[in-house]
Every structure is written in C-alpha cells, then in structure tokens.
Scaffold this active site. Structure first.
Site, PDB file in Angstrom:
ATOM      1  N   ILE A  53      -9.833  -9.339   1.470  1.00  0.00           N
ATOM      2  CA  ILE A  53     -11.195  -8.936   1.071  1.00  0.00           C
ATOM      3  C   ILE A  53     -11.154  -8.303  -0.316  1.00  0.00           C
ATOM      4  O   ILE A  53     -10.381  -7.372  -0.546  1.00  0.00           O
ATOM      5  CB  ILE A  53     -11.784  -7.876   2.041  1.00  0.00           C
ATOM      6  CG1 ILE A  53     -11.701  -8.344   3.482  1.00  0.00           C
ATOM      7  CG2 ILE A  53     -13.208  -7.521   1.666  1.00  0.00           C
ATOM      8  CD1 ILE A  53     -12.083  -7.259   4.483  1.00  0.00           C
ATOM      9  N   VAL A  90      -5.309  -3.178   0.002  1.00  0.00           N
ATOM     10  CA  VAL A  90      -6.337  -2.686   0.936  1.00  0.00           C
ATOM     11  C   VAL A  90      -7.219  -3.859   1.350  1.00  0.00           C
ATOM     12  O   VAL A  90      -7.704  -4.611   0.501  1.00  0.00           O
ATOM     13  CB  VAL A  90      -7.227  -1.598   0.288  1.00  0.00           C
ATOM     14  CG1 VAL A  90      -8.264  -1.088   1.281  1.00  0.00           C
ATOM     15  CG2 VAL A  90      -6.391  -0.443  -0.256  1.00  0.00           C
ATOM     16  N   LYS A 102      -4.494   3.400   2.954  1.00  0.00           N
ATOM     17  CA  LYS A 102      -5.542   2.567   2.341  1.00  0.00           C
ATOM     18  C   LYS A 102      -6.763   3.405   1.956  1.00  0.00           C
ATOM     19  O   LYS A 102      -7.324   3.214   0.879  1.00  0.00           O
ATOM     20  CB  LYS A 102      -5.925   1.436   3.292  1.00  0.00           C
ATOM     21  CG  LYS A 102      -4.802   0.397   3.437  1.00  0.00           C
ATOM     22  CD  LYS A 102      -5.072  -0.552   4.591  1.00  0.00           C
ATOM     23  CE  LYS A 102      -4.022  -1.651   4.680  1.00  0.00           C
ATOM     24  NZ  LYS A 102      -4.105  -2.403   5.939  1.00  0.00           N
ATOM     25  N   GLU A 112       2.828  -4.357  10.601  1.00  0.00           N
ATOM     26  CA  GLU A 112       3.877  -3.921   9.682  1.00  0.00           C
ATOM     27  C   GLU A 112       5.233  -4.139  10.353  1.00  0.00           C
ATOM     28  O   GLU A 112       5.308  -4.290  11.575  1.00  0.00           O
ATOM     29  CB  GLU A 112       3.710  -2.435   9.378  1.00  0.00           C
ATOM     30  CG  GLU A 112       2.426  -2.095   8.658  1.00  0.00           C
ATOM     31  CD  GLU A 112       2.298  -2.802   7.329  1.00  0.00           C
ATOM     32  OE1 GLU A 112       3.152  -2.613   6.462  1.00  0.00           O
ATOM     33  OE2 GLU A 112       1.340  -3.568   7.162  1.00  0.00           O
ATOM     34  N   GLY A 129      -6.506  -6.635   2.986  1.00  0.00           N
ATOM     35  CA  GLY A 129      -5.938  -7.989   2.974  1.00  0.00           C
ATOM     36  C   GLY A 129      -6.615  -8.865   1.942  1.00  0.00           C
ATOM     37  O   GLY A 129      -6.585  -8.577   0.740  1.00  0.00           O
ATOM     38  N   GLU A 180      -4.929  -5.584  -5.590  1.00  0.00           N
ATOM     39  CA  GLU A 180      -6.063  -5.980  -4.746  1.00  0.00           C
ATOM     40  C   GLU A 180      -5.664  -6.148  -3.273  1.00  0.00           C
ATOM     41  O   GLU A 180      -6.423  -5.778  -2.372  1.00  0.00           O
ATOM     42  CB  GLU A 180      -6.661  -7.290  -5.280  1.00  0.00           C
ATOM     43  CG  GLU A 180      -7.865  -7.785  -4.519  1.00  0.00           C
ATOM     44  CD  GLU A 180      -9.013  -6.782  -4.544  1.00  0.00           C
ATOM     45  OE1 GLU A 180      -9.581  -6.565  -5.607  1.00  0.00           O
ATOM     46  OE2 GLU A 180      -9.328  -6.201  -3.480  1.00  0.00           O
ATOM     47  N   ASP A 219      -1.066   3.338   8.237  1.00  0.00           N
ATOM     48  CA  ASP A 219      -1.427   2.255   7.310  1.00  0.00           C
ATOM     49  C   ASP A 219      -2.873   2.415   6.798  1.00  0.00           C
ATOM     50  O   ASP A 219      -3.093   2.488   5.576  1.00  0.00           O
ATOM     51  CB  ASP A 219      -1.199   0.904   8.032  1.00  0.00           C
ATOM     52  CG  ASP A 219      -1.744  -0.275   7.284  1.00  0.00           C
ATOM     53  OD1 ASP A 219      -1.034  -0.813   6.425  1.00  0.00           O
ATOM     54  OD2 ASP A 219      -2.903  -0.670   7.542  1.00  0.00           O
ATOM     55  N   GLY A 237       1.896 -12.131  12.635  1.00  0.00           N
ATOM     56  CA  GLY A 237       2.208 -11.676  11.273  1.00  0.00           C
ATOM     57  C   GLY A 237       1.228 -10.651  10.731  1.00  0.00           C
ATOM     58  O   GLY A 237       1.131 -10.450   9.529  1.00  0.00           O
ATOM     59  N   LYS A 255       0.818  -1.240   0.000  1.00  0.00           N
ATOM     60  CA  LYS A 255       0.000   0.000   0.000  1.00  0.00           C
ATOM     61  C   LYS A 255       0.834   1.264   0.000  1.00  0.00           C
ATOM     62  O   LYS A 255       0.383   2.297  -0.496  1.00  0.00           O
ATOM     63  CB  LYS A 255      -0.972   0.030   1.177  1.00  0.00           C
ATOM     64  CG  LYS A 255      -0.312  -0.020   2.528  1.00  0.00           C
ATOM     65  CD  LYS A 255      -0.768  -1.206   3.288  1.00  0.00           C
ATOM     66  CE  LYS A 255       0.372  -1.891   3.970  1.00  0.00           C
ATOM     67  NZ  LYS A 255       0.009  -3.167   4.538  1.00  0.00           N
TER      68      LYS A 255
HETATM   69  N1  HSE Z   1      -0.424  -4.208   9.111  1.00  0.00           N
HETATM   70  C1  HSE Z   1      -1.541  -4.311   8.245  1.00  0.00           C
HETATM   71  C2  HSE Z   1      -2.795  -4.538   9.097  1.00  0.00           C
HETATM   72  C3  HSE Z   1      -1.352  -5.446   7.286  1.00  0.00           C
HETATM   73  O1  HSE Z   1      -2.643  -4.855  10.279  1.00  0.00           O
HETATM   74  O2  HSE Z   1      -3.900  -4.391   8.607  1.00  0.00           O
HETATM   75  C4  HSE Z   1      -2.372  -5.517   6.188  1.00  0.00           C
HETATM   76  O3  HSE Z   1      -2.286  -4.403   5.351  1.00  0.00           O
END
Ligand code: HSE
Length: 397
Positions: A130, A126, A199, A184, A128, A123, A195, A181, A99
């Site tokens: 979806i 934004v 988006k 970021e 993940g 895709e 973040d 995981g 992003k």
């Molecule tokens: N760090 C981001 C989040 C990862 O937690 O949504 C997905 O973009």
C-alpha cells in the site's frame, strides 16, 4: 541501471520476480532498463536462475561504480545498517522494506543519503504494497495529520479473521500465515505487536518530522485473545482488530498498539485477511483511507520496485524527507483515554462498586460477568480493575 539486491529471501526474490514480470513497463517508467547485477546472500542457491549473480561480500557491491541502486531486503538492524550506510556513503541509492532498520535508524540514514546527494526510500516498510510513505511525504503536505489509525500487520489480521470466520485455532492459523510468507522470521514480532509498533513509529516520525522511538509506544499483541473473546465480539456486532494508532495531542502524539473491539460501522472493521488498512485524519483534508495487500512477497516487492523506479528517475536529486534525529516525547499512555469491554468472575455488586454504572453484555460462558465501561484514562481503568477479578479486557474502538 544496474542494481543489487541484499537478501534473497521472500521479499528479495519477490523484487527479482517483479523486475522480470513488469520489465518493459518498469524500463519505460524509469527511463532505462533496470537490471540486477548482484544478489548478496550468505547462501549459494545452486540451480536458481540468478545463481551467477550471488555474492557473499557486500564490499563487492560497494566497490562497483556501475551499481547505482541497492535494494535491502535482509531484515533486522544489523548487518543491514552497516551495509546500507556503506552503500549510501559510496553514493548509491537505497530502497528498503526493513521496518526494523527504518524505525531504528531512519532519520540517520535519510541524513547520510542527503549528505551524499542520494536517496534512502522505504515505501515497503509500512503497509506492504500500500502506498503510504510517499503519500505522507509528498501528497498530504498541505495538512496537519491529526490521527493515524491502522491495521498494520497482515499476519495478525489474517489470524484474527480466520479465528472469527472459521473458529480456527491460534496455532494453526499462525502456521498457515507463516506458510503463506506473511509472518516475520520470528512471528513473536507479529503476535506481540512489535511489528505494527515499529510501523506506527515510522508513520508518526514522518508526520511530525522528528524521531519517534518505538520503545516509547505502549504495545500489546493478540496472544491474550481467546475464542471466547471472539464469541463476545460477535454477540456485540463488533470485530477484534489489532490497531496501531497515533493521535495529535497539543504539540505531541499519543500512540498505542493493542487489540480493539471495532463496531461494524468503523471503516477498519471490513479490513480482513492479510489486508492492511490505514485510516487517517488531516485538519483540512478530513478523512482518508488507504487499503490493500499489507504483507507477502509480490505486494511488498511491488513497493520496493516503485522506490527503485523513483530513484532511477532522481539519480542526481535528493527527494526531501522531513524526519530529523531529534527525539519526540510522546504522551504517557496512562493518560490516554479509552472505553473498555471487561470479562470478570466478580459479581455485579463488586463490578458496580469499582466502576459505578456499566452496560452489561449477556454472558456467552457460564460464570462470566461481562460489561462495557465509559471512557476513562488507562490509569483510572487500571485502578478500578484491581477491585475485581478480571478474566480479560479489550478496548472499544
Ligand atoms: N510480518 C509482517 C506482516 C510483514 O504480517 O504484516 C509485512 O511487514
């Protein structure tokens, strides 16, 4: 189709895994098998099953005519931008989950791809896993989108949910989200709202067709949210959610990222854990809601692979994306209107002198005066709140 993956971290290794797990389905849908020929990374990964695919120089990929599609999962603007640009100019299609790259260079890379008869798709950048970019670009084209409000960051939603459900501590839940995981590399981007800010800039660019600069969006994270705020939220039958919103105002948009207190009846209130939710309103569609896994290895990789499949099917066709590099001037956030929940150590007389009539909320800590205001501009609120000693304030959704 031979592809290359640039960046063998959480998402890049997820892409390799998804291509393996769903190999046959993917081959059928793409019309041919999809095989990873190179993985670009600075590291070597001794003992990894893909060890022999690792390369360190992106020119190896640029100069290999057999590679038709390149996946970029490195993150950050540079060197990702240089590498992606080189791939597009060499006639290779690119799918990215990045992003930061899309928010900063999306319009430019879309144009470079078009000029070279290939595609640049994003895709996974934004929401993940979806689907939201493709629906906006391809499905909702009969509408004027008048509002997008989203929970667009899995890490902070996971943290706020855990803090609410388990009374857990901010630092512990952050570590947990990092271990899973979701976060970021530098979680400041999550907890300070940078973040979701990128988006919502990407989504707004797609609905208006122009460049929305994330630097122009007022952005607050969740670092000032305390356990006491969460107690107040519960007492008001509300939940605190970090929202990224974009609303059509005349010919432009009012955008903001900030924590909001949502009532239990709001469609985004039930979006918990690492899930993301994107609520949007079209002028003819009315309401629509997109919900699902917003972060993490395999969900994000799923969206990247969907782009790869789409691009294998469109090897000689540019899929038009309406986003040009012309700046969209946003509404000054000080003019946007909100109602507020406020905690103060000032007495009721001082509160009423500043705000007039307010609705008091029973204090959950000694010494607090807590209340909600009516709707006013951010500028008005700022002026009025200077007359009291404010402990915290959260907007009402
Ligand atoms: N760090 C981001 C989040 C990862 O937690 O949504 C997905 O973009």
């Amino acid at each position: 189709m031979k592809i290359a993956v640039m960046g063998y971290g959480t998402i890049g290794s997820g892409v390799v895994e998804v291509l393996k797990i769903n190999r046959d389905k993917i081959a059928k849908r793409a019309g041919e098998p999809v095989e990873v020929k190179y993985i670009l990374d600075l590291r070597d990964f001794p003992g990894d099953p893909m060890e022999d695919k690792i390369v360190h120089d992106y020119q190896t990929i640029v100069n290999d005519p057999e590679v038709g599609v390149v996946v970029e999962t490195m993150g950050g603007v540079e060197p990702a931008y240089t590498f992606v640009r080189a791939m597009l100019e060499a006639g290779k299609q690119v799918a990215t989950s990045n992003k930061n790259l899309v928010a900063a260079k999306g319009a430019e890379l879309i144009k470079i791809a078009r000029d070279h008869g290939v595609n640049f798709q994003f895709e996974a950048s934004v929401g993940g896993g979806i689907p939201i970019i493709r629906p906006l670009n391809k499905c909702l084209t009969g509408d004027e989108i008048i509002e997008i409000t989203g929970i667009l960051n899995g890490t902070t939603n996971y943290m706020l949910t855990k803090m609410t459900e388990e009374g857990a501590d901010f630092d512990d839940v952050l570590k947990d989200a990092q271990n899973k995981g979701y976060a970021e590399k530098d979680p400041t981007a999550d907890i300070e709202g940078h973040d979701p800010c990128r988006k919502i800039a990407i989504l707004t660019s797609l609905v208006c067709g122009k460049q929305v600069d994330f630097e122009d969006i007022h952005c607050e994270g969740i670092t000032k949210i305390t356990a006491t705020d969460i107690q107040y939220a519960k007492a008001m039958n509300r939940s605190i959610k970090l929202l990224a919103s974009s609303k059509l105002v005349g010919d432009t948009y009012s955008c903001m990222v900030a924590p909001f207190l949502l009532p239990a009846t709001h469609p985004l209130c039930g979006v918990n854990g690492v899930f993301n939710g994107i609520f949007l309103k079209g002028n003819v569609l009315g309401d629509a809601m997109f919900y699902g896994s917003g972060a993490g290895k395999l969900p994000t990789a799923s969206a990247v692979v969907a782009d790869v499949v789409d691009m294998v099917k469109h090897q000689h066709t540019n899929i038009y994306i309406d986003w040009v590099n012309e700046k969209m001037e946003l509404v000054d956030y000080k003019a946007s209107k909100n109602a507020f929940f406020v905690r103060t150590t000032s007495d009721r007389a001082t509160v009423e002198a500043a705000f007039g009539e307010v609705a008091y909320v029973d204090a959950v800590v000694d010494g607090d005066v807590a209340f909600t205001t009516g709707t006013m501009t951010e500028e008005e609120f700022e002026k009025k709140s200077q007359q009291i000693v404010m402990v915290n304030r959260i907007r009402l959704g």
